[in-house]
Design a protein around this motif. Sequence first.
Motif, PDB file in Angstrom:
ATOM      1  N   PHE A  14       0.836  -1.131  -0.129  1.00 57.23           N
ATOM      2  CA  PHE A  14       0.075   0.066  -0.123  1.00 57.23           C
ATOM      3  C   PHE A  14       0.862   1.167  -0.129  1.00 57.23           C
ATOM      4  CE2 PHE A  14      -2.399  -3.273   2.089  1.00 57.23           C
ATOM      5  CZ  PHE A  14      -3.573  -3.058   1.226  1.00 57.23           C
ATOM      6  N   LYS A  15       0.278   2.377  -0.557  1.00 51.38           N
ATOM      7  CA  LYS A  15       1.153   3.466  -0.234  1.00 51.38           C
ATOM      8  C   LYS A  15       0.992   4.231   0.942  1.00 51.38           C
ATOM      9  CE  LYS A  15       1.798   8.076  -2.517  1.00 51.38           C
ATOM     10  NZ  LYS A  15       1.391   8.830  -3.662  1.00 51.38           N
ATOM     11  N   VAL A  16       0.063   4.138   1.490  1.00 52.49           N
ATOM     12  CA  VAL A  16      -0.241   4.747   2.973  1.00 52.49           C
ATOM     13  C   VAL A  16      -0.729   3.675   3.960  1.00 52.49           C
ATOM     14  CG1 VAL A  16      -1.865   6.629   4.005  1.00 52.49           C
ATOM     15  CG2 VAL A  16      -0.829   7.070   1.614  1.00 52.49           C
ATOM     16  N   HIS A  17      -0.321   3.877   5.220  1.00 51.10           N
ATOM     17  CA  HIS A  17      -0.782   3.262   6.550  1.00 51.10           C
ATOM     18  C   HIS A  17      -1.238   4.321   7.341  1.00 51.10           C
ATOM     19  CE1 HIS A  17       0.035  -0.100   9.314  1.00 51.10           C
ATOM     20  NE2 HIS A  17      -1.151  -0.068   9.048  1.00 51.10           N
ATOM     21  N   LEU A  18      -2.562   4.334   7.374  1.00 50.34           N
ATOM     22  CA  LEU A  18      -3.562   5.372   8.023  1.00 50.34           C
ATOM     23  C   LEU A  18      -3.586   4.589   9.341  1.00 50.34           C
ATOM     24  CD1 LEU A  18      -5.223   7.907   8.434  1.00 50.34           C
ATOM     25  CD2 LEU A  18      -6.971   6.382   7.241  1.00 50.34           C
ATOM     26  N   ILE A  19      -3.193   5.309  10.594  1.00 48.99           N
ATOM     27  CA  ILE A  19      -3.479   4.782  11.736  1.00 48.99           C
ATOM     28  C   ILE A  19      -4.399   5.647  12.548  1.00 48.99           C
ATOM     29  CG2 ILE A  19      -2.120   4.316  13.929  1.00 48.99           C
ATOM     30  CD1 ILE A  19       0.081   3.523  12.260  1.00 48.99           C
ATOM     31  N   SER A  20      -5.547   5.267  13.273  1.00 48.26           N
ATOM     32  CA  SER A  20      -6.194   6.044  14.193  1.00 48.26           C
ATOM     33  C   SER A  20      -5.833   5.619  15.747  1.00 48.26           C
ATOM     34  CB  SER A  20      -7.607   5.561  13.950  1.00 48.26           C
ATOM     35  OG  SER A  20      -8.122   4.340  14.374  1.00 48.26           O
ATOM     36  N   LEU A  21      -5.670   6.800  16.262  1.00 51.62           N
ATOM     37  CA  LEU A  21      -5.606   6.725  17.836  1.00 51.62           C
ATOM     38  C   LEU A  21      -6.581   7.221  18.343  1.00 51.62           C
ATOM     39  CD1 LEU A  21      -1.646   7.425  18.120  1.00 51.62           C
ATOM     40  CD2 LEU A  21      -2.778   5.297  17.896  1.00 51.62           C
ATOM     41  N   LYS A  22      -6.672   6.944  19.813  1.00 49.38           N
ATOM     42  CA  LYS A  22      -7.959   7.677  20.763  1.00 49.38           C
ATOM     43  C   LYS A  22      -8.164   8.912  20.273  1.00 49.38           C
ATOM     44  CE  LYS A  22      -8.963   5.969  25.044  1.00 49.38           C
ATOM     45  NZ  LYS A  22      -8.623   4.422  25.440  1.00 49.38           N
ATOM     46  N   THR A  29     -11.526   7.255  -2.310  1.00 54.81           N
ATOM     47  CA  THR A  29     -12.112   7.974  -3.592  1.00 54.81           C
ATOM     48  C   THR A  29     -11.080   8.677  -4.425  1.00 54.81           C
ATOM     49  OG1 THR A  29     -13.848   8.550  -2.098  1.00 54.81           O
ATOM     50  CG2 THR A  29     -13.849   9.803  -4.008  1.00 54.81           C
ATOM     51  N   ALA A  30      -9.922   9.010  -3.907  1.00 50.81           N
ATOM     52  CA  ALA A  30      -8.670   9.750  -4.594  1.00 50.81           C
ATOM     53  C   ALA A  30      -7.887   8.494  -5.340  1.00 50.81           C
ATOM     54  CB  ALA A  30      -7.919  10.587  -3.713  1.00 50.81           C
ATOM     55  N   GLY A  31      -8.349   7.176  -4.899  1.00 56.46           N
ATOM     56  CA  GLY A  31      -7.438   6.270  -5.494  1.00 56.46           C
ATOM     57  C   GLY A  31      -6.193   5.747  -5.090  1.00 56.46           C
ATOM     58  N   ILE A  32      -6.007   6.282  -3.780  1.00 59.83           N
ATOM     59  CA  ILE A  32      -4.778   6.113  -3.072  1.00 59.83           C
ATOM     60  C   ILE A  32      -4.802   4.673  -2.194  1.00 59.83           C
ATOM     61  CG2 ILE A  32      -3.311   6.602  -1.282  1.00 59.83           C
ATOM     62  CD1 ILE A  32      -4.179   9.789  -2.181  1.00 59.83           C
ATOM     63  N   GLU A  33      -4.026   3.701  -2.293  1.00 58.76           N
ATOM     64  CA  GLU A  33      -3.931   2.519  -1.873  1.00 58.76           C
ATOM     65  C   GLU A  33      -3.616   2.669  -0.364  1.00 58.76           C
ATOM     66  OE1 GLU A  33      -2.579  -0.479  -5.400  1.00 58.76           O
ATOM     67  OE2 GLU A  33      -1.059   0.355  -4.312  1.00 58.76           O
ATOM     68  N   VAL A  34      -4.428   2.171   0.389  1.00 57.10           N
ATOM     69  CA  VAL A  34      -4.323   2.574   2.038  1.00 57.10           C
ATOM     70  C   VAL A  34      -4.493   1.374   2.832  1.00 57.10           C
ATOM     71  CG1 VAL A  34      -6.610   3.761   1.949  1.00 57.10           C
ATOM     72  CG2 VAL A  34      -5.129   4.121   3.846  1.00 57.10           C
ATOM     73  N   LEU A  35      -3.817   1.034   3.748  1.00 56.86           N
ATOM     74  CA  LEU A  35      -4.331   0.275   4.793  1.00 56.86           C
ATOM     75  C   LEU A  35      -4.604   1.077   6.048  1.00 56.86           C
ATOM     76  CD1 LEU A  35      -4.244  -2.818   5.611  1.00 56.86           C
ATOM     77  CD2 LEU A  35      -2.085  -2.332   6.259  1.00 56.86           C
ATOM     78  N   TYR A  36      -5.866   0.797   6.502  1.00 54.95           N
ATOM     79  CA  TYR A  36      -6.321   1.663   7.475  1.00 54.95           C
ATOM     80  C   TYR A  36      -6.490   0.852   8.909  1.00 54.95           C
ATOM     81  CZ  TYR A  36     -10.073   4.057  10.156  1.00 54.95           C
ATOM     82  OH  TYR A  36     -10.522   4.495  11.349  1.00 54.95           O
ATOM     83  N   GLY A  61      -7.268  19.014   5.846  1.00 59.35           N
ATOM     84  CA  GLY A  61      -7.873  19.208   4.533  1.00 59.35           C
ATOM     85  C   GLY A  61      -6.864  18.848   3.516  1.00 59.35           C
ATOM     86  N   ALA A  62      -5.573  19.183   3.601  1.00 57.13           N
ATOM     87  CA  ALA A  62      -4.764  19.154   2.552  1.00 57.13           C
ATOM     88  C   ALA A  62      -3.902  17.633   2.288  1.00 57.13           C
ATOM     89  CB  ALA A  62      -3.486  20.066   2.771  1.00 57.13           C
ATOM     90  N   ILE A  63      -4.014  16.848   3.429  1.00 57.80           N
ATOM     91  CA  ILE A  63      -3.348  15.675   3.521  1.00 57.80           C
ATOM     92  C   ILE A  63      -3.636  14.520   2.112  1.00 57.80           C
ATOM     93  CG2 ILE A  63      -4.897  14.336   4.699  1.00 57.80           C
ATOM     94  CD1 ILE A  63      -1.040  13.727   4.869  1.00 57.80           C
ATOM     95  N   VAL A  64      -4.900  14.556   1.569  1.00 61.27           N
ATOM     96  CA  VAL A  64      -5.174  13.792   0.441  1.00 61.27           C
ATOM     97  C   VAL A  64      -4.453  14.108  -0.794  1.00 61.27           C
ATOM     98  CG1 VAL A  64      -6.997  12.872  -1.205  1.00 61.27           C
ATOM     99  CG2 VAL A  64      -7.379  12.967   1.364  1.00 61.27           C
ATOM    100  N   SER A  65      -4.521  15.487  -0.978  1.00 59.25           N
ATOM    101  CA  SER A  65      -3.873  16.087  -2.245  1.00 59.25           C
ATOM    102  C   SER A  65      -2.136  15.945  -2.130  1.00 59.25           C
ATOM    103  CB  SER A  65      -4.202  17.429  -2.604  1.00 59.25           C
ATOM    104  OG  SER A  65      -3.815  18.345  -1.514  1.00 59.25           O
ATOM    105  N   TRP A  66      -1.799  16.191  -0.914  1.00 62.94           N
ATOM    106  CA  TRP A  66      -0.468  15.866  -0.570  1.00 62.94           C
ATOM    107  C   TRP A  66      -0.061  14.226  -1.087  1.00 62.94           C
ATOM    108  CZ3 TRP A  66       3.476  12.872   1.289  1.00 62.94           C
ATOM    109  CH2 TRP A  66       4.668  13.654   1.373  1.00 62.94           C
ATOM    110  N   LEU A  67      -0.912  13.453  -0.669  1.00 60.90           N
ATOM    111  CA  LEU A  67      -0.296  12.049  -0.735  1.00 60.90           C
ATOM    112  C   LEU A  67      -0.629  11.866  -2.405  1.00 60.90           C
ATOM    113  CD1 LEU A  67      -1.878  10.634   2.393  1.00 60.90           C
ATOM    114  CD2 LEU A  67       0.533  10.459   1.647  1.00 60.90           C
ATOM    115  N   ALA A  68      -1.514  12.538  -2.979  1.00 62.65           N
ATOM    116  CA  ALA A  68      -2.060  12.033  -4.325  1.00 62.65           C
ATOM    117  C   ALA A  68      -0.796  12.474  -5.253  1.00 62.65           C
ATOM    118  CB  ALA A  68      -3.160  12.572  -4.550  1.00 62.65           C
TER     119      ALA A  68
END
Length: 408
Positions: free
Chosen positions: A319-327, A342-349, A400-407
């Motif tokens: 995957f390109k992005v490892h998205l991690i949620s914390l408390k 939606t932006a077509g970025i491969e992500v493991l959440y 608000g800027a992270i998706v376009s940064w990663l794209a």
Amino acid sequence: MKQSHYFLKTSKSSPTDDVSVNARLLEQGGFVQKVMAGVYSYLPLGWRVLSKIENIVRQEMNAVGGQEIFMPSLHPKENWIATGRWTELDVLLKIKSQHGYEYALGPTHEEIVTPMSTQVISSYKDLPIAVYQIQTKFRDEARAKSGLMRGREFRMKDLYSFHSSEEDMEQYYDKVVESYKKTFERLGLNALYTEASGGTFSKFSHEFQVETESGEDTLYVCEKCGMAKNKEVFQDGIECTACGLTTWKQISASEVGNIFKLQHKYSTNFNLKFTGQDGQQNLVYMGCYGIGTSRLMGVIVEKFHDEKGIMWPEAVAPFKVHLISLKGGEEQAEKLYNDLLTAGIEVLYDDRAASAGVKFADSDLIGIPYRVVVSSRTLEKNSVELKKRSESEFSLVEIGAIVSWLAK
Ligand code: ATP
Ligand code: MG
């Protein structure tokens, strides 16, 4: 992909029966599972990586005019008798069926592709032509102790080319050399073009070798121009054919590709001939070109890791992005996950209810290039935390800027 429902469990304990780095990290990271020595299952994470490697190889094969086919693994004994390799090839895996037949499990496919081509090639107008496959191979290797780098069941891309003249075969061979250089570059690897023994049919073959301590080959590399020779063919005091010097350094390396000018070897065995412009029947010239795609996966891990885990080059990362949620970040993370999809970025959440320590350790082990953390702390600043796996510093990026940064 949500990690809570992914077919993945990392492991803290390393395998005891295999000391190679790639075996340890790939097994602990949940990429592959060892079934027995030299035989692995690919779990979803590992299969994604292997598929990416093989797709890059496929694209470059298509670019040199290779046409993709798929041949069987189960081979009739007669074909291997016809070439003499039923007895000569020490790693050939032979099986006996209960109905009295004998078979070979394919270690390479000259014995299938050559007779197959007699149905298609009959005239000079049919040449040149090239076919390839990406497939599971079997070899009865004596030692299988380097993880994916030496399997008894493994993956290989094999290309076969057919020509009406030696010059045409040579020209295509040179084209494949360039294609291989590009392929290994795209995979993030510096592969040394190496002179090696040619087997029975020509003076030299050429190997593509990646320097790594865990490699089983020894190379001599010219100190001045970088030309490499495999130890098997090396003679002390020999001059570099590229620059004339005689100072060589010795390195360990792993063979990721090997290409051969087969000349008439297999066309003689199977009577593969074409009618020339002059109406005469001639034997077809052949070349064969292998790349070990599963070995490549092991070699990439050997090259790109640190003490915490793997660091995949972006081109082959699962995957390109490892998205991690914390408390406190769960709701925003879920939203960001959907935006990334939606932006077509491969992500493991990583949506699991686990501690930050566990999630970070897994993330470092798995080695996805970009880690994005959403927590109550980052949200206070209306931001997410962004870190590259290959760097130790992280930065805050406005949510608000992270998706376009990663794209990008
Ligand atoms: P080696 O010298 O390492 O045994 P080879 O010269 O016998 O390999 P080739 O017949 O040239 O192998 O096969 C083409 C490619 O397939 C190799 O360059 C290598 O990348 C890969 N390969 C060969 N054997 C194995 C194996 N047992 N496990 C994984 N990959 C392999
Ligand atoms: Mg070889």
